[in-house]
Design a protein around this motif. Structure first.
Motif, PDB file in Angstrom:
ATOM      1  N   HIS A  27       0.838  -1.218   0.000  1.00 11.12           N
ATOM      2  CA  HIS A  27       0.000   0.000   0.000  1.00 11.12           C
ATOM      3  C   HIS A  27       0.860   1.250   0.000  1.00 11.12           C
ATOM      4  O   HIS A  27       0.495   2.275  -0.580  1.00 11.12           O
ATOM      5  CB  HIS A  27      -0.916   0.029   1.234  1.00 11.12           C
ATOM      6  CG  HIS A  27      -2.066  -0.916   1.118  1.00 11.12           C
ATOM      7  ND1 HIS A  27      -2.744  -1.427   2.192  1.00 11.12           N
ATOM      8  CD2 HIS A  27      -2.638  -1.474   0.035  1.00 11.12           C
ATOM      9  CE1 HIS A  27      -3.687  -2.252   1.788  1.00 11.12           C
ATOM     10  NE2 HIS A  27      -3.636  -2.300   0.482  1.00 11.12           N
ATOM     11  N   ALA A  28       2.015   1.172   0.656  1.00 11.40           N
ATOM     12  CA  ALA A  28       2.907   2.352   0.738  1.00 11.40           C
ATOM     13  C   ALA A  28       3.677   2.570  -0.560  1.00 11.40           C
ATOM     14  O   ALA A  28       4.425   3.534  -0.672  1.00 11.40           O
ATOM     15  CB  ALA A  28       3.865   2.189   1.915  1.00 11.40           C
ATOM     16  N   GLY A  29       3.519   1.660  -1.517  1.00  5.81           N
ATOM     17  CA  GLY A  29       4.150   1.862  -2.823  1.00  5.81           C
ATOM     18  C   GLY A  29       5.454   1.105  -3.033  1.00  5.81           C
ATOM     19  O   GLY A  29       6.087   1.231  -4.081  1.00  5.81           O
ATOM     20  N   TYR A  30       5.880   0.322  -2.030  1.00  8.80           N
ATOM     21  CA  TYR A  30       7.117  -0.465  -2.213  1.00  8.80           C
ATOM     22  C   TYR A  30       6.869  -1.581  -3.227  1.00  8.80           C
ATOM     23  O   TYR A  30       5.823  -2.244  -3.164  1.00  8.80           O
ATOM     24  CB  TYR A  30       7.556  -1.105  -0.882  1.00  8.80           C
ATOM     25  CG  TYR A  30       8.199  -0.131   0.066  1.00  8.80           C
ATOM     26  CD1 TYR A  30       9.570   0.071   0.076  1.00  8.80           C
ATOM     27  CD2 TYR A  30       7.417   0.612   0.952  1.00  8.80           C
ATOM     28  CE1 TYR A  30      10.151   0.988   0.946  1.00  8.80           C
ATOM     29  CE2 TYR A  30       7.985   1.529   1.818  1.00  8.80           C
ATOM     30  CZ  TYR A  30       9.356   1.705   1.808  1.00  8.80           C
ATOM     31  OH  TYR A  30       9.929   2.614   2.657  1.00  8.80           O
ATOM     32  N   VAL A  46      -0.795 -10.667  -3.344  1.00 14.79           N
ATOM     33  CA  VAL A  46      -0.683 -10.437  -4.789  1.00 14.79           C
ATOM     34  C   VAL A  46      -1.908  -9.653  -5.273  1.00 14.79           C
ATOM     35  O   VAL A  46      -1.800  -8.730  -6.087  1.00 14.79           O
ATOM     36  CB  VAL A  46      -0.546 -11.777  -5.542  1.00 14.79           C
ATOM     37  CG1 VAL A  46      -0.707 -11.581  -7.040  1.00 14.79           C
ATOM     38  CG2 VAL A  46       0.811 -12.404  -5.240  1.00 14.79           C
ATOM     39  N   ALA A  47      -3.060  -9.993  -4.695  1.00 12.15           N
ATOM     40  CA  ALA A  47      -4.295  -9.313  -5.098  1.00 12.15           C
ATOM     41  C   ALA A  47      -4.227  -7.812  -4.834  1.00 12.15           C
ATOM     42  O   ALA A  47      -4.922  -7.028  -5.473  1.00 12.15           O
ATOM     43  CB  ALA A  47      -5.480  -9.918  -4.352  1.00 12.15           C
ATOM     44  N   LYS A  48      -3.379  -7.396  -3.880  1.00 10.73           N
ATOM     45  CA  LYS A  48      -3.279  -5.956  -3.529  1.00 10.73           C
ATOM     46  C   LYS A  48      -2.000  -5.319  -4.067  1.00 10.73           C
ATOM     47  O   LYS A  48      -1.587  -4.270  -3.594  1.00 10.73           O
ATOM     48  CB  LYS A  48      -3.343  -5.800  -2.012  1.00 10.73           C
ATOM     49  CG  LYS A  48      -4.627  -6.302  -1.378  1.00 10.73           C
ATOM     50  CD  LYS A  48      -5.729  -5.252  -1.518  1.00 10.73           C
ATOM     51  CE  LYS A  48      -7.109  -5.781  -1.191  1.00 10.73           C
ATOM     52  NZ  LYS A  48      -7.335  -6.169   0.157  1.00 10.73           N
ATOM     53  N   GLY A  49      -1.312  -5.999  -4.994  1.00  8.59           N
ATOM     54  CA  GLY A  49      -0.184  -5.325  -5.636  1.00  8.59           C
ATOM     55  C   GLY A  49       1.183  -5.923  -5.421  1.00  8.59           C
ATOM     56  O   GLY A  49       2.170  -5.400  -5.950  1.00  8.59           O
ATOM     57  N   GLY A  50       1.307  -6.993  -4.633  1.00 10.40           N
ATOM     58  CA  GLY A  50       2.621  -7.627  -4.458  1.00 10.40           C
ATOM     59  C   GLY A  50       2.977  -8.476  -5.676  1.00 10.40           C
ATOM     60  O   GLY A  50       2.139  -8.751  -6.534  1.00 10.40           O
TER      61      GLY A  50
END
Ligand code: NAD
Length: 307
Positions: A27-30, A46-50
């Motif tokens: 969430h912090a953009g890393y 993964v569903a949230k961007g990993g």
């Protein structure tokens, strides 16, 4: 959306704690590269961007910072020595183990990693699943101070109280001292409630009185109501505390320190687990006193063991 100015972070171990911590980083953009032996554990992040990786080696390759959040010492040793951190992280990288494990094993791994130009920080946490979910963990860090300064902004994404407490292994040492105090305090509260109940006093009122005086404690405040209600529902699990107490006793043996209080309460946790309480919350230690005093230990059904 990942922020290209932020360092790539590998995250290994996405269970109850690690999942929430990795989600905060995403969430912090890393850019977060994920690995867990359970692929379903990876799915939620993964569903949230990993970014899913198929091996530890693939996750840590090219990562400036790698974090592990694993069950115990053998899993961290495997990930470091066998599965790829040692052989695949680049020189100059920082490996942060946030699991609760042995301080001695931590120092051994830190030395092996240092030979490859990788700095290890031990950064165990306090605050449990709720602290992980709210990014409000207390994080105690051992290891090189300049690596700590480099990694601090990453740790700040997951916690609110972040302290450098000494060299390699110092974070684990402080964490194990924390666990010793917690366990003996839980035992003291259970013991007082067992005596109060047998004597017929109103336990809720007794708790209020104790909270207003020198017997007050976090355990009495937070776990007391569940103990009085006979509610053993999971929070921090009996199994996890037993694991930590065994690490405390191992450390005590290595340092030739007698810990009679820890030895006694460890036996009570063993008793609790033998009665099927391993997946219950720590307050389920009250059932040990139910059994020892002949109270009805079946008043609330024991939760089913988790796999
Ligand atoms: P967990 O069992 O929920 O998660 C551990 C994860 O590691 C699992 O997803 C598992 O599949 C994965 N795993 C195991 N071996 C692996 C390996 N070799 N390679 C990759 N992945 C592997 O445990 P948790 O509750 O998240 O706890 C993690 C650590 O944090 C423990 O050391 C625990 O003592 C500590 N801790 C837990 C709490 C808590 O309340 N749960 C609080 C503070 C500290």
């Amino acid at each position: 959306m990942t922020n290209e100015k932020l360092p790539v972070v590998a995250f290994i171990g996405l269970g109850v704690m690690g999942r929430e911590m990795a989600l905060h980083l995403a969430h912090a953009g890393y850019p977060v590269r994920l690995f867990d032996i359970s692929s379903t554990a990876v799915d939620a992040v993964v569903a949230k961007g990993g970014i899913r990786c198929e091996t530890v080696a693939a996750a840590v390759r090219g990562a400036e910072i790698a974090i592990s959040m694993l069950p115990n010492t053998p899993q961290v040793e495997d990930v470091v020595n066998r599965d790829g951190v040692l052989d695949n992280m680049e020189r100059g990288g920082v490996f942060i183990d946030m699991s609760t494990i042995s301080p001695e094993a931590t120092r051994t791994m830190a030395a092996a990693l240092a030979e490859r130009g990788i700095t290890m920080l031990d950064a165990p946490v306090s605050g449990g699943p709720i602290g992980a979910k709210n990014a409000a963990l207390s994080i105690m860090v051992g290891g090189d101070r300049s690596a700590f300064e480099r990694a601090k902004s990453v740790l700040e994404v997951m916690g609110t109280t972040i302290s450098h407490v000494g060299g390699p292994g110092a974070g684990q040492t402080v964490k194990l001292c924390n666990q010793l105090v917690c366990a003996i305090n839980i035992q003291a509260v259970c013991e007082a409630l067992a005596l109060g109940r047998a004597s017929g006093v109103d336990l809720a009122q007794m708790r209020d009185v104790l909270l207003g005086g020198s017997a007050s404690s976090w355990m009495l405040e937070k776990l007391g109501p569940a103990m009085i209600a006979g509610d053993a529902a999971a929070g921090f699990r009996i199994d996890l505390m037993l694991k930590d107490l065994r690490l405390v006793l191992e450390m005590a043996g290595q340092n030739d320190v007698a810990l009679p209080g820890t030895s006694l309460v460890t036996s009570q946790y063993v008793e609790a687990r033998a009665h099927g309480e391993g997946s219950n919350g720590n307050q389920a230690l009250f059932r040990v006193y139910d059994r020892m005093t002949g109270q009805d230990a079946s008043r609330v059904p024991v939760m089913e063991k988790q796999p």
